[in-house]
Scaffold this motif. Structure first.
Motif, short mmCIF file in Angstrom:
data_model
loop_
_atom_site.label_atom_id
_atom_site.label_comp_id
_atom_site.label_asym_id
_atom_site.label_seq_id
_atom_site.Cartn_x
_atom_site.Cartn_y
_atom_site.Cartn_z
N ASP A 1 0.80 -1.22 0.00
CA ASP A 1 0.00 0.00 0.00
C ASP A 1 0.83 1.27 0.00
N ASP A 2 2.01 1.22 0.61
CA ASP A 2 2.81 2.43 0.75
C ASP A 2 3.88 2.57 -0.33
N GLY A 3 3.77 1.80 -1.40
CA GLY A 3 4.74 1.89 -2.49
C GLY A 3 4.77 3.29 -3.08
N SER A 4 5.96 3.83 -3.32
CA SER A 4 6.09 5.20 -3.77
C SER A 4 7.06 5.28 -4.95
N LEU A 5 6.73 6.13 -5.91
CA LEU A 5 7.56 6.34 -7.09
C LEU A 5 7.69 7.83 -7.34
N LEU A 6 8.92 8.33 -7.32
CA LEU A 6 9.19 9.76 -7.47
C LEU A 6 8.37 10.60 -6.48
N GLY A 7 8.24 10.05 -5.28
CA GLY A 7 7.55 10.77 -4.23
C GLY A 7 6.04 10.66 -4.24
N ILE A 8 5.48 9.91 -5.17
CA ILE A 8 4.03 9.76 -5.27
C ILE A 8 3.62 8.33 -4.94
N ASN A 9 2.62 8.20 -4.09
CA ASN A 9 2.03 6.89 -3.83
C ASN A 9 1.14 6.56 -5.03
N SER A 10 1.66 5.77 -5.95
CA SER A 10 0.95 5.52 -7.22
C SER A 10 -0.30 4.67 -7.02
N ASN A 11 -0.33 3.84 -5.97
CA ASN A 11 -1.56 3.10 -5.67
C ASN A 11 -2.67 4.08 -5.30
N ALA A 12 -2.34 5.07 -4.47
CA ALA A 12 -3.34 6.04 -4.02
C ALA A 12 -3.80 6.95 -5.16
N SER A 13 -2.87 7.36 -6.04
CA SER A 13 -3.28 8.23 -7.14
C SER A 13 -4.17 7.47 -8.13
N PHE A 14 -3.85 6.20 -8.37
CA PHE A 14 -4.70 5.37 -9.23
C PHE A 14 -6.09 5.22 -8.61
N GLN A 15 -6.14 4.97 -7.31
CA GLN A 15 -7.43 4.83 -6.64
C GLN A 15 -8.24 6.12 -6.73
N ALA A 16 -7.56 7.26 -6.60
CA ALA A 16 -8.25 8.55 -6.71
C ALA A 16 -8.82 8.75 -8.11
N VAL A 17 -8.07 8.34 -9.14
CA VAL A 17 -8.57 8.42 -10.51
C VAL A 17 -9.80 7.54 -10.70
N ILE A 18 -9.71 6.31 -10.23
CA ILE A 18 -10.85 5.39 -10.34
C ILE A 18 -12.07 5.96 -9.63
N ASN A 19 -11.86 6.52 -8.44
CA ASN A 19 -12.98 7.08 -7.68
C ASN A 19 -13.61 8.26 -8.40
N GLU A 20 -12.77 9.12 -8.99
CA GLU A 20 -13.31 10.30 -9.65
C GLU A 20 -14.06 9.92 -10.93
N ILE A 21 -13.54 8.96 -11.68
CA ILE A 21 -14.28 8.49 -12.86
C ILE A 21 -15.61 7.88 -12.44
N GLY A 22 -15.56 7.06 -11.40
CA GLY A 22 -16.78 6.42 -10.92
C GLY A 22 -17.82 7.41 -10.45
N SER A 23 -17.38 8.47 -9.81
CA SER A 23 -18.32 9.45 -9.27
C SER A 23 -19.01 10.26 -10.37
#
Length: 276
Positions: A29-51
């Motif tokens: 869950d806490d995996g980070s790439l270039l300072g960004i938690n890519s799991n969390a950003s992907f989840q945020a994208v999915i949530n926004e599309i879904g909403s």
């Protein structure tokens, strides 16, 4: 598999595609790439599309699904994408473990088809530009022949082509070392087949749109960090949020598309890093 997938469209006048790319997920869950938690950003994208409550006829995912080569990270992608209850086709990026992703995505019924009939008017073709162990792309003769044959066999259909690597210079000197190396051969096929109406890719973590011969050519932002445009050396953007592209395929052969980004962007990269 090169078998044909046939899908209906919800609206008789157009088909709708959701294009997602370069998620770079981790098993933890806490995996980070270039300072960004890519799991969390992907989840945020999915949530926004879904909403948004929008519906799509097809989801196309164009590679670099995971950063750590883990099957758990591929499963993370599949679990979230299946929430849309929409067929999803996919192709590999330079960071992907092709065999691993095939196994996982088969378990989640993510279609391994590389050619899709969408409604009565459109054909979607997915090409594998991955070169194992390299960041650049290349389309082997088998992929070029596959595309030529698909365009010939379905000459009555408007066609949208997807691959991972960019066939057109991005304007970033460092990124263009990792371009599709034989883009001239792809270009020759496109020039010969007027039924190609569009071509899309990921890889460059940027929004770009072109007219390339008779095609609408475009790249789609990553769901995590973005590369800064027009840079000679590696730089990440602090201005461009994670995003996705929504594509409308009209029955007259025209393509409309729009890029969307997270409205409340909390995913800011670490600009001190000079690569990944």
């Amino acid at each position: 598999m090169r078998s044909l997938l046939k899908l209906p469209i919800r609206n008789k006048n157009y088909g709708k595609i959701l294009h997602i790319t370069d998620t770079h997920l981790f098993s933890e869950d806490d995996g980070s790439l270039l300072g960004i938690n890519s799991n969390a950003s992907f989840q945020a994208v999915i949530n926004e599309i879904g909403s948004s409550n929008k519906t799509f006829d097809l989801i196309v995912a164009t590679g670099d699904f995971v950063q750590d080569s883990s099957k758990k990270a591929y499963a993370r992608f599949a679990e979230q994408i299946n929430k849309f209850n929409t067929p999803c086709v996919w192709l590999a990026g330079n960071h992907d473990n092709y065999e691993g992703m095939q196994d996982v995505f088969a378990d989640y019924q993510l279609a391994d088809n590389k050619i899709v009939q969408l409604g009565d008017n459109w054909l979607i073709v997915l090409l594998n530009s991955q070169v194992i162990g390299q960041a650049y792309g290349f389309l082997p003769e088998s992929e070029l022949e596959f595309l030529h044959n698909a365009l010939t066999d379905h000459s009555d259909r408007n066609t949208l082509v997807f691959l991972h690597h960019h066939p057109i210079n991005s304007g970033c000197h460092w990124l263009d070392h990792h371009i599709l190396k034989n883009s001239d051969q792809l270009e020759q096929i496109i020039q010969k087949h007027s039924n190609v109406k569009g071509i899309g890719w990921g890889h460059i973590h940027q929004k770009q749109d072109y007219v390339w011969h008779h095609c609408h050519a475009f790249s789609t932002p990553s769901t995590c960090f973005q590369f800064k445009p027009e840079c000679y050396d590696f730089q990440v953007s602090t201005e461009d949020a994670p995003g996705w592209r929504e594509i409308t395929l009209n029955t007259d052969g025209s393509i409309e598309s729009e890029v969307y980004r997270l409205a409340d962007n909390q995913f800011l990269p670490d600009v001190s890093q000079n690569g990944y």
